[in-house]
Scaffold this motif. Structure first.
Motif, PDB file in Angstrom:
ATOM      1  N   PRO A  86      -1.714  -0.928 -49.432  1.00 43.45           N
ATOM      2  CA  PRO A  86      -0.929  -0.641 -50.636  1.00 43.45           C
ATOM      3  C   PRO A  86      -1.832  -0.416 -51.841  1.00 43.45           C
ATOM      4  O   PRO A  86      -2.843  -1.102 -51.993  1.00 43.45           O
ATOM      5  N   ARG A  87      -1.486   0.545 -52.644  1.00 41.33           N
ATOM      6  CA  ARG A  87      -2.231   0.812 -53.872  1.00 41.33           C
ATOM      7  C   ARG A  87      -1.292   0.664 -55.062  1.00 41.33           C
ATOM      8  O   ARG A  87      -0.074   0.572 -54.912  1.00 41.33           O
ATOM      9  N   GLY A  88      -1.875   0.670 -56.240  1.00 39.36           N
ATOM     10  CA  GLY A  88      -1.073   0.487 -57.442  1.00 39.36           C
ATOM     11  C   GLY A  88      -0.158   1.673 -57.717  1.00 39.36           C
ATOM     12  O   GLY A  88      -0.337   2.751 -57.155  1.00 39.36           O
ATOM     13  N   ARG A  89       0.794   1.441 -58.609  1.00 39.80           N
ATOM     14  CA  ARG A  89       1.703   2.541 -58.973  1.00 39.80           C
ATOM     15  C   ARG A  89       0.937   3.650 -59.694  1.00 39.80           C
ATOM     16  O   ARG A  89       1.314   4.800 -59.659  1.00 39.80           O
ATOM     17  N   ASN A  90      -0.125   3.273 -60.396  1.00 35.50           N
ATOM     18  CA  ASN A  90      -0.943   4.258 -61.108  1.00 35.50           C
ATOM     19  C   ASN A  90      -2.343   4.278 -60.496  1.00 35.50           C
ATOM     20  O   ASN A  90      -2.975   3.235 -60.364  1.00 35.50           O
ATOM     21  N   ILE A  91      -2.776   5.474 -60.126  1.00 37.16           N
ATOM     22  CA  ILE A  91      -4.096   5.628 -59.517  1.00 37.16           C
ATOM     23  C   ILE A  91      -5.049   6.261 -60.536  1.00 37.16           C
ATOM     24  O   ILE A  91      -4.785   7.358 -61.039  1.00 37.16           O
ATOM     25  N   ILE A  92      -6.120   5.551 -60.825  1.00 35.22           N
ATOM     26  CA  ILE A  92      -7.121   6.068 -61.769  1.00 35.22           C
ATOM     27  C   ILE A  92      -8.377   6.399 -60.977  1.00 35.22           C
ATOM     28  O   ILE A  92      -8.953   5.529 -60.327  1.00 35.22           O
ATOM     29  N   SER A  93      -8.790   7.666 -61.021  1.00 36.97           N
ATOM     30  CA  SER A  93      -9.993   8.086 -60.290  1.00 36.97           C
ATOM     31  C   SER A  93     -11.033   8.573 -61.295  1.00 36.97           C
ATOM     32  O   SER A  93     -10.808   9.570 -61.993  1.00 36.97           O
ATOM     33  N   VAL A  94     -12.134   7.861 -61.367  1.00 38.66           N
ATOM     34  CA  VAL A  94     -13.211   8.249 -62.270  1.00 38.66           C
ATOM     35  C   VAL A  94     -14.233   9.047 -61.470  1.00 38.66           C
ATOM     36  O   VAL A  94     -14.709   8.586 -60.431  1.00 38.66           O
ATOM     37  N   CYS A  95     -14.543  10.246 -61.951  1.00 39.44           N
ATOM     38  CA  CYS A  95     -15.528  11.071 -61.252  1.00 39.44           C
ATOM     39  C   CYS A  95     -16.929  10.577 -61.581  1.00 39.44           C
ATOM     40  O   CYS A  95     -17.297  10.474 -62.758  1.00 39.44           O
ATOM     41  N   LEU A  96     -17.690  10.278 -60.544  1.00 36.75           N
ATOM     42  CA  LEU A  96     -19.081   9.837 -60.734  1.00 36.75           C
ATOM     43  C   LEU A  96     -20.052  10.866 -60.175  1.00 36.75           C
ATOM     44  O   LEU A  96     -21.180  10.541 -59.821  1.00 36.75           O
ATOM     45  N   GLY A  97     -19.587  12.111 -60.051  1.00 36.76           N
ATOM     46  CA  GLY A  97     -20.500  13.181 -59.637  1.00 36.76           C
ATOM     47  C   GLY A  97     -21.588  13.366 -60.695  1.00 36.76           C
ATOM     48  O   GLY A  97     -21.476  12.852 -61.814  1.00 36.76           O
ATOM     49  N   THR A  98     -22.606  14.130 -60.356  1.00 35.87           N
ATOM     50  CA  THR A  98     -23.788  14.218 -61.225  1.00 35.87           C
ATOM     51  C   THR A  98     -23.454  14.656 -62.647  1.00 35.87           C
ATOM     52  O   THR A  98     -23.866  14.023 -63.621  1.00 35.87           O
ATOM     53  N   ALA A  99     -22.674  15.728 -62.766  1.00 31.03           N
ATOM     54  CA  ALA A  99     -22.377  16.252 -64.109  1.00 31.03           C
ATOM     55  C   ALA A  99     -21.612  15.229 -64.941  1.00 31.03           C
ATOM     56  O   ALA A  99     -21.863  15.055 -66.144  1.00 31.03           O
ATOM     57  N   CYS A 100     -20.688  14.556 -64.336  1.00 32.22           N
ATOM     58  CA  CYS A 100     -19.918  13.538 -65.065  1.00 32.22           C
ATOM     59  C   CYS A 100     -20.775  12.306 -65.332  1.00 32.22           C
ATOM     60  O   CYS A 100     -20.698  11.695 -66.398  1.00 32.22           O
ATOM     61  N   HIS A 101     -21.608  11.977 -64.370  1.00 36.21           N
ATOM     62  CA  HIS A 101     -22.474  10.806 -64.515  1.00 36.21           C
ATOM     63  C   HIS A 101     -23.381  10.934 -65.735  1.00 36.21           C
ATOM     64  O   HIS A 101     -23.486  10.003 -66.538  1.00 36.21           O
ATOM     65  N   VAL A 102     -24.016  12.113 -65.880  1.00 37.48           N
ATOM     66  CA  VAL A 102     -24.955  12.272 -67.011  1.00 37.48           C
ATOM     67  C   VAL A 102     -24.208  12.297 -68.350  1.00 37.48           C
ATOM     68  O   VAL A 102     -24.811  12.122 -69.395  1.00 37.48           O
ATOM     69  N   ARG A 103     -22.916  12.486 -68.299  1.00 37.88           N
ATOM     70  CA  ARG A 103     -22.130  12.471 -69.545  1.00 37.88           C
ATOM     71  C   ARG A 103     -21.416  11.141 -69.766  1.00 37.88           C
ATOM     72  O   ARG A 103     -20.458  11.074 -70.536  1.00 37.88           O
TER      73      ARG A 103
END
Ligand code: FES
Length: 170
Positions: A86-103
């Motif tokens: 089971p997961r929460g009613r709201n799913i938060i996904s943070v992108c940790l790919g390289t471009a997002c990571h450096v920002r």
């Protein structure tokens, strides 16, 4: 005292999921014709409805389509988009790919973890939020990107993220 120490490691209980079998029939038959060839599509629809794949729904699907549970598990465990917990009613996904990571994506993830009191991959005790991380979702120029309930938020900052969480928590 013994009771207290026994419960210290207890995990929050997942809320009972009430399966509406009429609605499940609609998901299985109306959108895909109940064709076992469309199994992935059906699983996606069930996953979207419940934010995960409840076991009773999978058993029902197995019986309705005449597909073995092992056949269903094979697909479910192959694709990372499917979740059996089971997961929460709201799913938060943070992108940790390289471009997002450096920002600054890591800072955003940390601020969500601190605010919700959970780590990435976990769900809050009230099953309101699940925090996940992803690796590049294909819109690097908008980074850092956070996906909240399938909606993309580019140019995210820790402050914006916390404001959004506060609004969602109300
Ligand atoms: S690295 Fe985050 S969208 Fe590409």
């Amino acid at each position: 005292m013994a009771e207290e120490s026994r419960n210290q490691d207890a995990k929050p209980c997942a809320p009972q999921v009430d399966i509406d079998y009429q609605e499940l029939d609609d998901l299985i038959f109306q959108r895909s014709g109940g064709d076992k060839e469309n199994l992935i599509m059906i699983l996606q629809a069930i996953s979207k409805r419940y934010n995960y794949l409840p076991l009773p729904a999978l058993r029902y699907l197995s019986a309705k389509l005449g597909v073995s549970m092992s056949g269903i598990y094979e697909i479910v465990t192959f694709y990372s988009m499917f979740c059996l917990e089971p997961r929460g009613r709201n799913i938060i996904s943070v992108c940790l790919g390289t471009a997002c990571h450096v920002r600054g994506a890591e800072r955003i993830k940390q601020s969500v973890e601190d605010y919700l009191g959970i780590k990435a991959g976990e769900t809050t005790a009230d099953f309101k939020f699940t925090l996940e991380t992803v690796r590049c979702i294909g819109c690097c120029s908008l980074g850092p990107v956070v996906v909240i309930d399938e909606k993309y938020h580019g140019g995210m900052t820790s402050d914006k993220m916390l404001n959004t969480l506060k609004e969602m928590a109300n």
